[in-house]
Design an enzyme around this catalytic site. Structure first.
Site, PDB file in Angstrom:
ATOM      1  N   GLU A  85      -8.969  -0.270   0.565  1.00 41.79           N
ATOM      2  CA  GLU A  85      -9.721   0.699   1.352  1.00 41.79           C
ATOM      3  C   GLU A  85     -10.059   1.971   0.583  1.00 41.79           C
ATOM      4  O   GLU A  85     -10.851   2.794   1.057  1.00 41.79           O
ATOM      5  CB  GLU A  85      -8.954   1.044   2.627  1.00 41.79           C
ATOM      6  CG  GLU A  85      -8.909  -0.138   3.607  1.00 41.79           C
ATOM      7  CD  GLU A  85      -8.119   0.150   4.864  1.00 41.79           C
ATOM      8  OE1 GLU A  85      -7.311   1.103   4.850  1.00 41.79           O
ATOM      9  OE2 GLU A  85      -8.306  -0.575   5.858  1.00 41.79           O
ATOM     10  N   GLU A 116       8.761 -14.610  -3.668  1.00 46.14           N
ATOM     11  CA  GLU A 116       9.403 -13.294  -3.611  1.00 46.14           C
ATOM     12  C   GLU A 116      10.813 -13.315  -4.204  1.00 46.14           C
ATOM     13  O   GLU A 116      11.385 -12.265  -4.488  1.00 46.14           O
ATOM     14  CB  GLU A 116       9.444 -12.767  -2.182  1.00 46.14           C
ATOM     15  CG  GLU A 116      10.422 -13.479  -1.269  1.00 46.14           C
ATOM     16  CD  GLU A 116      10.483 -12.794   0.098  1.00 46.14           C
ATOM     17  OE1 GLU A 116      11.583 -12.337   0.452  1.00 46.14           O
ATOM     18  OE2 GLU A 116       9.451 -12.730   0.793  1.00 46.14           O
TER      19      GLU A 116
END
Length: 301
Positions: A85, A116
């Site tokens: 953004e 992960e």
């Protein structure tokens, strides 16, 4: 069973929501809302550390460095969201703020099993992005101990980058790799272990703060107007014109003429109108003041 998991505050059973499965829809929502209301206070307690991170990021941007987020699951997705953004909001280079997630782009929409849990994957992502001492790397993990994130943070530190940690548990493993540690302790979730809730909300607030404040400190905002935005569609082109008008109090015709003459560059158009100069002169004045509109105006009056 991993005994250390039960010691994490984010993994405790919340006594206020034990009966949540026997509630009506409205009662469930009110219970979740009551938990969410505690998040801003947890973030507020971290503001001094967040401010230190903002100063480091701003200095990094000033020297041509980058901000990189590293996370897994929800934390990784939030980092990617925040990074994606920045270009449309602040006209920043897409490579200036980068989101890294365990498992790569596929993990944005679905879980990648085991990614992960591998610290080497975190190290590898940092190496592939050629992180250096000019960069800031922010590790994000509710638990504060996700191996992928720890690997990324450790590799970044060894390469001389400023390393920041964001966790929702106190005294986490992250702290041994972080120069700046932000611990927004949000406590047990409404649903045990669902850290996309309060923990994720706190992380989102902190990431908003990091990039917004750093962009402001880098001259991307005049007053409270995002004057480096990119007008990539009609809605944003209208917003750009409105920003120019709000900054200058000029009439519609003046705004339109400046917008066109500046090539749609909001900062340039504002300086053109306020200093009554042409587009070339406005652009030159901005460059001489490192892109800060306020400094440009004040130094030219």
């Amino acid at each position: 069973m991993n005994p250390s998991l039960g010691k994490l505050m984010t993994e405790q059973q919340n006594p206020r929501t034990i009966g949540i499965d026997d509630m009506t829809a409205e009662q469930i929502l009110r219970a979740i809302h009551e938990e969410d209301r505690t998040v801003p206070a947890a973030v507020e307690r971290c503001i001094p550390e967040i401010a230190r991170a903002v100063e480091a990021i701003t200095e990094s941007f000033g020297s041509g460095g980058r901000l990189l987020y590293a996370g897994a699951g929800t934390s990784g997705r939030l980092g990617i969201l925040d990074a994606s953004e920045c270009p449309p909001t602040y006209g920043s280079d897409p490579d200036q703020v980068v989101g890294l997630i365990a498992g790569g782009s596929r993990a944005i929409q679905q879980a990648v099993e085991g990614a992960e849990d591998n610290p080497e994957l975190g190290r590898q992502d940092i190496r592939e992005h050629q992180v250096s001492e000019r960069d800031v790397v922010v590790g994000i993990a509710a638990s504060g101990r996700t191996p992928y994130v720890l690997g990324a943070m450790q590799e970044a530190g060894e390469r001389g980058a400023i390393v920041v940690g964001i966790s929702n548990n106190p005294d986490s493993e992250m702290s041994q790799f972080a120069a700046i540690m932000i611990e927004a302790v949000t406590g047990p979730e409404a649903v045990l272990g669902s850290t996309r809730m309060k923990a994720g909300t706190a992380q989102k607030l902190i990431l908003n703060m990091l990039t917004t404040a750093s962009m402001i400190r880098s001259g991307k905002v005049y007053r409270n107007l995002m004057v480096d935005m990119q007008a990539t569609n009609e809605k944003l082109a209208l917003r750009a014109r409105r920003l120019i008008q709000l900054a200058t109090d000029a009439d519609d015709d003046t705004v339109e003429q400046a917008y066109i003459a500046s090539g749609g560059h909001v900062k340039t158009a504002i300086v053109m109108i306020l200093l009554q100069v042409d587009a070339h002169s406005a652009a030159e004045l901005l460059q001489n003041n490192e892109g800060f509109v306020r400094q440009t105006i004040e130094h030219s009056v």
